[in-house]
Enzyme design. Structure first.
Site, PDB file in Angstrom:
ATOM      1  N   ASP A 126     -65.877 -17.773  42.556  1.00 43.82           N
ATOM      2  CA  ASP A 126     -66.303 -17.922  41.155  1.00 43.82           C
ATOM      3  C   ASP A 126     -67.471 -18.870  40.956  1.00 43.82           C
ATOM      4  O   ASP A 126     -67.905 -19.059  39.809  1.00 43.82           O
ATOM      5  CB  ASP A 126     -65.117 -18.396  40.312  1.00 43.82           C
ATOM      6  CG  ASP A 126     -64.002 -17.382  40.264  1.00 43.82           C
ATOM      7  OD1 ASP A 126     -64.258 -16.256  39.845  1.00 43.82           O
ATOM      8  OD2 ASP A 126     -62.876 -17.719  40.676  1.00 43.82           O
ATOM      9  N   ASP A 189     -63.486  -8.685  39.755  1.00 44.63           N
ATOM     10  CA  ASP A 189     -64.219  -9.719  39.004  1.00 44.63           C
ATOM     11  C   ASP A 189     -65.451 -10.212  39.765  1.00 44.63           C
ATOM     12  O   ASP A 189     -66.407 -10.717  39.172  1.00 44.63           O
ATOM     13  CB  ASP A 189     -63.313 -10.941  38.740  1.00 44.63           C
ATOM     14  CG  ASP A 189     -61.864 -10.602  38.479  1.00 44.63           C
ATOM     15  OD1 ASP A 189     -61.370  -9.599  39.035  1.00 44.63           O
ATOM     16  OD2 ASP A 189     -61.204 -11.347  37.755  1.00 44.63           O
TER      17      ASP A 189
HETATM   18  N1  GLY Z   1     -61.792 -13.811  36.969  1.00 43.63           N
HETATM   19  C1  GLY Z   1     -60.457 -14.016  36.541  1.00 43.63           C
HETATM   20  C2  GLY Z   1     -60.144 -13.405  35.249  1.00 43.63           C
HETATM   21  O1  GLY Z   1     -60.859 -12.565  34.720  1.00 43.63           O
HETATM   22  O2  GLY Z   1     -59.119 -13.778  34.698  1.00 43.63           O
END
Ligand code: GLY
Length: 414
Positions: A126, A189
């Protein structure tokens, strides 16, 4: 183009008042676009400014980031290593972009620069979200060259997670632990981290950043989609052979369901990859994912948190998925060649912004220090159910700017 607001204290001290010679709608939008927007832009702007001033007072000058805001007036603060840490600064940059009020620059800088150590953080994929939403927006708006080394270093750190045998970036797990990790995991994601790499490839003349982004996007097409263009949240790969070991969910209803936020990430992610590469297959993917997303929306547009929750309609909405999808649909509507599709995507995107800007979704009660209610963070863990989460605010702000033609395309990072 920046809108100059003269902010006066209101008589009752609740909201500031904005005085302008022309309204946002008149200056920025065509007649057709104006007619689509059903909320009062000035009141929404005053609301946003009020809520985030309160949030800044609460957050103070520390290095813990506001993640959730609650009805009792408290805010949950998280460390900078939390995956959501860049959205707070990003929202502050967007408020600056919306208002043109330079007093937002100092707090936006403060909450951006506190993330500096993330540039070498090897704990999670992330870091693309964390740094591009904060430093990326800051650079887009200020062109401050001091932000560039952080963007470049973060891209280098992110690329260490690329497994050439499998062709994707590792999502979860600290790099130091990968030897003992049984499988290489990639979640849908992760598409959102590619924007940082595409930016850095051009900016720093390092084509391997975009090579990795392209390989990741291509392999995600191969591995994460069902024939109906719904997505698997997580794919686990055998590290030796590169074969898929399992497809499962982490945050969705079950392994075979279509988690709404995951689907929203794909609309945005592939539309962005088309913008950056002009490879038609990405436009096709974004469009297919958008069609699927739209076909599962209820009449009032905000998606249920998982399109396959058997309790629909007696289950939760996910405002964050609606906001993310709106951002992607605005971009997609500008890129598809078919004018009917383009209008459809635009109409749904504006409809989502209208609905999110209504009493049902805005955090109107006095004690909240945020913008948007009714998101679902992690249904499987039973955490963040039907609440505010800072990424709902961030993507709502981005969608609002796009609806108002204020997201400055000429100033886009390149
Ligand atoms: N990237 C984690 C979520 O969308 O909760």
């Amino acid at each position: 183009m920046k809108i100059k607001l003269i902010v006066l204290g209101s008589i009752f001290g609740l909201f500031s008042m904005s005085c302008k010679t022309e309204s946002y709608k008149d200056r920025l939008l065509t007649q057709t676009e104006k007619e689509q927007i059903t909320f009062d832009v000035d009141s929404i702007t005053e609301f946003i400014v009020h809520q985030y001033k309160k949030s800044l007072e609460y957050a103070g000058k520390g290095d813990m980031i506001p993640r959730n805001s609650y009805k009792d007036g408290t805010i949950r603060l998280v460390p900078i290593e939390d995956w959501v840490s860049g959205f707070y600064a990003g929202t502050l940059w967007y408020i600056y972009e919306l208002t043109g009020d330079t007093s937002w620059v100092a707090p936006a800088r403060q909450w951006t620069e506190v993330l500096d150590p993330i540039k070498t953080y090897e704990g999670i994929h992330d870091i693309g979200f964390m740094i591009y939403c904060s430093y990326g927006n800051g650079y887009r708006l200020l062109k401050d060259n001091r932000y560039l080394p952080v963007l470049e270093q973060t891209s280098e750190t992110l690329c260490k997670r690329f497994n050439p045998k499998i062709g994707t970036l590792l999502s979860w797990g600290n790099l130091a632990d990968t030897v003992t990790q049984k499988y290489h995991n990639t979640i849908i994601d992760n598409m959102m981290n590619l924007e940082l790499l595409m930016f850095s490839a051009k900016k720093f003349q390092k084509p391997y950043f975009s090579d990795i982004a392209v390989r990741h996007a291509d392999n995600t097409i191969k591995c994460h989609f069902r024939p109906d263009y719904s997505t698997y949240h997580v794919v686990e790969f055998d590290k030796k052979t590169g074969e898929i070991v399992k497809r499962e969910t982490h945050q969705g209803y079950d392994d075979n369901s279509d988690w709404a936020r995951g689907q929203a990430w794909t609309i945005y992610g592939y539309s962005m990859m088309y913008r950056e590469t002009k490879d038609e297959k990405y436009l096709e993917m974004s469009s297919r994912c958008a069609d699927r997303f739209i076909s599962h929306l209820p009449g009032d547009l905000i998606p249920y948190w998982d399109f396959d929750d058997p309790c629909i309609p007696d289950t939760y909405r996910d405002a964050s998925a609606g906001a993310i999808a709106a951002c992607g649909l605005f971009d997609l509507s500008k890129q598809v060649k078919d004018s009917v599709k383009s209008l459809r995507y635009y109409n749904i995107a504006v409809g989502l912004v209208n609905r999110l800007s209504s009493e049902d979704y805005l955090a109107k009660e006095n004690y909240y220090k945020c913008l948007i209610l009714h998101s679902v963070g992690h249904w499987q863990k039973k955490t963040e159910i039907d609440c505010n989460i800072n990424y709902a605010d961030y993507y709502y702000m981005e969608a609002l700017l796009k609806a108002l033609n204020l997201y400055d395309r000429k100033n886009e990072n390149s």
